[in-house]
Design a protein around this motif. Structure first.
Motif, mmCIF file in Angstrom:
data_model
loop_
_atom_site.group_PDB
_atom_site.id
_atom_site.type_symbol
_atom_site.label_atom_id
_atom_site.label_comp_id
_atom_site.label_asym_id
_atom_site.label_seq_id
_atom_site.Cartn_x
_atom_site.Cartn_y
_atom_site.Cartn_z
ATOM 1 N N ALA A 255 0.837 -1.201 0.000
ATOM 2 C CA ALA A 255 0.000 0.000 0.000
ATOM 3 C C ALA A 255 0.872 1.251 0.000
ATOM 4 O O ALA A 255 1.933 1.289 0.622
ATOM 5 N N VAL A 256 0.405 2.271 -0.708
ATOM 6 C CA VAL A 256 0.994 3.599 -0.668
ATOM 7 C C VAL A 256 -0.027 4.492 0.026
ATOM 8 O O VAL A 256 -1.104 4.759 -0.513
ATOM 9 N N LEU A 257 0.276 4.908 1.250
ATOM 10 C CA LEU A 257 -0.629 5.713 2.055
ATOM 11 C C LEU A 257 -0.018 7.091 2.253
ATOM 12 O O LEU A 257 1.072 7.215 2.829
ATOM 13 N N VAL A 258 -0.703 8.117 1.749
ATOM 14 C CA VAL A 258 -0.172 9.484 1.831
ATOM 15 C C VAL A 258 -1.278 10.427 2.301
ATOM 16 O O VAL A 258 -2.462 10.201 2.041
ATOM 17 N N PRO A 259 -0.912 11.506 3.019
ATOM 18 C CA PRO A 259 -1.918 12.495 3.404
ATOM 19 C C PRO A 259 -2.525 13.136 2.161
ATOM 20 O O PRO A 259 -1.866 13.311 1.137
ATOM 21 N N GLY A 260 -3.805 13.495 2.260
ATOM 22 C CA GLY A 260 -4.448 14.141 1.130
ATOM 23 C C GLY A 260 -5.688 14.903 1.535
ATOM 24 O O GLY A 260 -6.202 14.741 2.648
ATOM 25 N N THR A 261 -6.154 15.718 0.609
ATOM 26 C CA THR A 261 -7.382 16.484 0.790
ATOM 27 C C THR A 261 -8.310 16.183 -0.374
ATOM 28 O O THR A 261 -7.880 16.167 -1.531
ATOM 29 N N ALA A 262 -9.568 15.930 -0.059
ATOM 30 C CA ALA A 262 -10.542 15.588 -1.093
ATOM 31 C C ALA A 262 -11.573 16.691 -1.238
ATOM 32 O O ALA A 262 -12.075 17.237 -0.244
ATOM 33 N N GLU A 263 -11.884 17.007 -2.495
ATOM 34 C CA GLU A 263 -12.933 17.970 -2.793
ATOM 35 C C GLU A 263 -13.488 17.668 -4.170
ATOM 36 O O GLU A 263 -12.720 17.478 -5.127
ATOM 37 N N LEU A 276 -11.325 9.890 -6.786
ATOM 38 C CA LEU A 276 -11.646 8.973 -5.696
ATOM 39 C C LEU A 276 -12.723 7.990 -6.134
ATOM 40 O O LEU A 276 -13.658 8.355 -6.846
ATOM 41 N N ALA A 277 -12.580 6.733 -5.683
ATOM 42 C CA ALA A 277 -13.583 5.713 -6.007
ATOM 43 C C ALA A 277 -14.927 6.055 -5.389
ATOM 44 O O ALA A 277 -15.978 5.821 -5.974
ATOM 45 N N ALA A 278 -14.910 6.611 -4.193
ATOM 46 C CA ALA A 278 -16.128 7.069 -3.525
ATOM 47 C C ALA A 278 -15.866 8.482 -3.037
ATOM 48 O O ALA A 278 -14.943 8.717 -2.256
ATOM 49 N N ALA A 279 -16.652 9.421 -3.534
ATOM 50 C CA ALA A 279 -16.391 10.830 -3.236
ATOM 51 C C ALA A 279 -17.131 11.266 -1.980
ATOM 52 O O ALA A 279 -18.363 11.248 -1.934
ATOM 53 N N PRO A 280 -16.405 11.655 -0.908
ATOM 54 C CA PRO A 280 -17.081 12.175 0.289
ATOM 55 C C PRO A 280 -17.613 13.576 0.018
ATOM 56 O O PRO A 280 -17.109 14.311 -0.828
ATOM 57 N N ARG A 284 -12.679 17.296 2.646
ATOM 58 C CA ARG A 284 -12.290 16.336 3.680
ATOM 59 C C ARG A 284 -10.790 16.120 3.637
ATOM 60 O O ARG A 284 -10.190 16.040 2.558
ATOM 61 N N GLU A 285 -10.185 15.977 4.799
ATOM 62 C CA GLU A 285 -8.778 15.630 4.898
ATOM 63 C C GLU A 285 -8.643 14.216 5.445
ATOM 64 O O GLU A 285 -9.511 13.740 6.186
ATOM 65 N N GLY A 286 -7.570 13.554 5.082
ATOM 66 C CA GLY A 286 -7.378 12.208 5.579
ATOM 67 C C GLY A 286 -6.177 11.545 4.947
ATOM 68 O O GLY A 286 -5.217 12.201 4.540
ATOM 69 N N VAL A 287 -6.251 10.205 4.858
ATOM 70 C CA VAL A 287 -5.184 9.394 4.271
ATOM 71 C C VAL A 287 -5.703 8.803 2.969
ATOM 72 O O VAL A 287 -6.808 8.249 2.916
ATOM 73 N N VAL A 288 -4.895 8.928 1.919
ATOM 74 C CA VAL A 288 -5.277 8.430 0.600
ATOM 75 C C VAL A 288 -4.531 7.126 0.327
ATOM 76 O O VAL A 288 -3.313 7.040 0.521
ATOM 77 N N LEU A 289 -5.278 6.102 -0.104
ATOM 78 C CA LEU A 289 -4.703 4.805 -0.440
ATOM 79 C C LEU A 289 -4.505 4.687 -1.945
ATOM 80 O O LEU A 289 -5.439 4.874 -2.726
ATOM 81 N N ALA A 359 -8.413 6.326 -6.329
ATOM 82 C CA ALA A 359 -7.872 6.146 -4.977
ATOM 83 C C ALA A 359 -9.017 6.035 -3.976
ATOM 84 O O ALA A 359 -10.185 6.277 -4.286
ATOM 85 N N THR A 360 -8.653 5.656 -2.753
ATOM 86 C CA THR A 360 -9.599 5.588 -1.639
ATOM 87 C C THR A 360 -9.143 6.554 -0.551
ATOM 88 O O THR A 360 -7.949 6.600 -0.216
ATOM 89 N N LEU A 361 -10.070 7.337 -0.001
ATOM 90 C CA LEU A 361 -9.760 8.274 1.079
ATOM 91 C C LEU A 361 -10.324 7.755 2.392
ATOM 92 O O LEU A 361 -11.491 7.374 2.478
#
Length: 366
Positions: A255-263, A276-280, A284-289, A359-361
């Motif tokens: 796995a490649v896990l990095v910090p990210g921001t989703a919008e 993103l495969a599923a868009a929140p 949102r901030e979190g970890v991106v897979l 990616a997945t958040l």
């Protein structure tokens, strides 16, 4: 005694051979529970793998299902029949469960045919011979009945062990790390053969393993056990691409896990931007897979505005592909990039990185 005329091959009925483990707990002595309210459902006719780190309770679960251990709480039902639960604990010989242990564990003093016939004591000799012949045909070893176990290869011994487990037409087959003693060149072939035999027989099966590749490549369903419960049970594809949390993402594959921001369905990371495969909803901030095969090596100037750059720190060649480790600009960790050919890539080289796929958040919980 049974009439051999009534011993024609019969496949297990996948519609009725479901395995249901409900709320099972088990502790040894006064220690913490090894299994803690574990739930698991395996549809009839499926091959499910139980995967998890050492000490997570995989073998304890298998022994509870087989009847070698009595659960402290919960129930085990197979083919609609309660095998263990409040006030009920059927012994192993009454559960109609076949077991394939590690290294096959054939009886060394018995011929192949007598090994397979070991669990057929309710049949007369003529019916036993018919059933043994059916099993040898099923596992592709017709004509091997008179051989002794020490005359077989490791893979052949495993197939005979499977034939012995299937011979009494069990409702469920349990496989306890059955390929761990085989060398790597043979392991994949025997796994494929065992999977084919189980599909042909229609049996419901549960494979206990610590090998992620084995679980993903062999099973219809994979259940990952963590801290005494099932963290996720899903198809291999769902488990790999949509793990429920970062720990499970790292446990099942690289796995490649990095910090990210989703919008608006796009994640922005130090590696670049990716859908993103599923868009929140909202920002949102979190970890991106990401998986290593989603990263592509490129010339630094061609990575583009949405890509990243870095310096190669290591290259591990595996034959069919290679893992290139890169120290990425602006990221406090290295990332692995899986590539089919590392030609011309060596430590110290500056490279560009492009992202592909989705990616997945995992949103921050704080």
């Amino acid at each position: 005694m049974s009439d051999p005329a009534n011993s024609a091959p019969a496949k297990a009925d996948p519609d009725t051979n479901d395995l249901l483990v409900s709320g099972v707990s088990k502790a040894y002595g006064s220690g913490a529970p090894v299994l803690d309210g574990l739930d698991l459902a395996v549809p009839g006719g499926s091959l499910a793998a139980v995967l998890g780190p050492s000490g997570c309770g995989k073998t304890t679960l298998l022994r509870v299902i087989a009847g070698f251990l009595k659960a402290d709480a919960g129930s085990v039902t197979v083919a609609g029949r309660l095998l263990g639960g409040p006030g009920v604990h059927l012994p192993p010989e009454r559960r109609r469960i076949g077991i394939v242990p590690q290294e096959g564990a054939l009886f060394p003093h018995l011929s192949v045919a007598r090994n397979i016939a070991f669990g057929l004591r309710d049949l007369d000799r003529a019916a036993q011979r018919v059933r043994v012949g059916e099993m040898l045909d099923l596992v592709g070893l017709a004509g091997y009945g008179d051989r002794m176990p020490n005359e077989l290869s490791g893979g052949q011994q495993q197939r005979i062990a499977l034939a012995r487990a299937l011979a009494p037409r069990p409702h469920l087959v349990l496989l306890d790390e059955p390929f761990s003693a085989l060398d790597s060149g043979l392991r994949g072939t025997v796994r494929a053969e065992v999977r084919a035999v189980l599909r042909e027989s229609g049996a419901t099966a549960l494979l206990v393993t610590h090998d992620q590749q084995e679980a993903l490549s062999t099973a219809d369903l994979v259940a990952v056990v963590r801290e005494g419960g099932v963290a996720q049970c899903a198809t291999p594809e769902d488990l790999y691409h949509r793990p429920v949390d970062p720990w499970l993402a790292s446990f099942v594959g690289d796995a490649v896990l990095v910090p990210g921001t989703a919008e608006q369905g796009i994640a922005t990371t130090a590696l670049g931007r990716i859908p993103l495969a599923a868009a929140p909803g909202g920002l949102r901030e979190g970890v991106v897979l990401l998986r290593p095969e989603q990263l592509r090596l490129a010339e630094p100037e061609s990575a583009g505005a949405g890509g990243a750059e870095g310096v190669v720190t290591d290259v591990c060649f595996y034959g069919h592909d290679a893992m290139v480790t890169v120290a990425v600009d602006g990221l406090d960790r290295t990332v692995g990039i899986r590539t089919p050919s590392p030609l011309g890539v060596e430590p110290g080289r500056r490279v560009g990185i492009r992202l592909t796929g989705e990616a997945t958040l995992y949103p921050s919980t704080g």
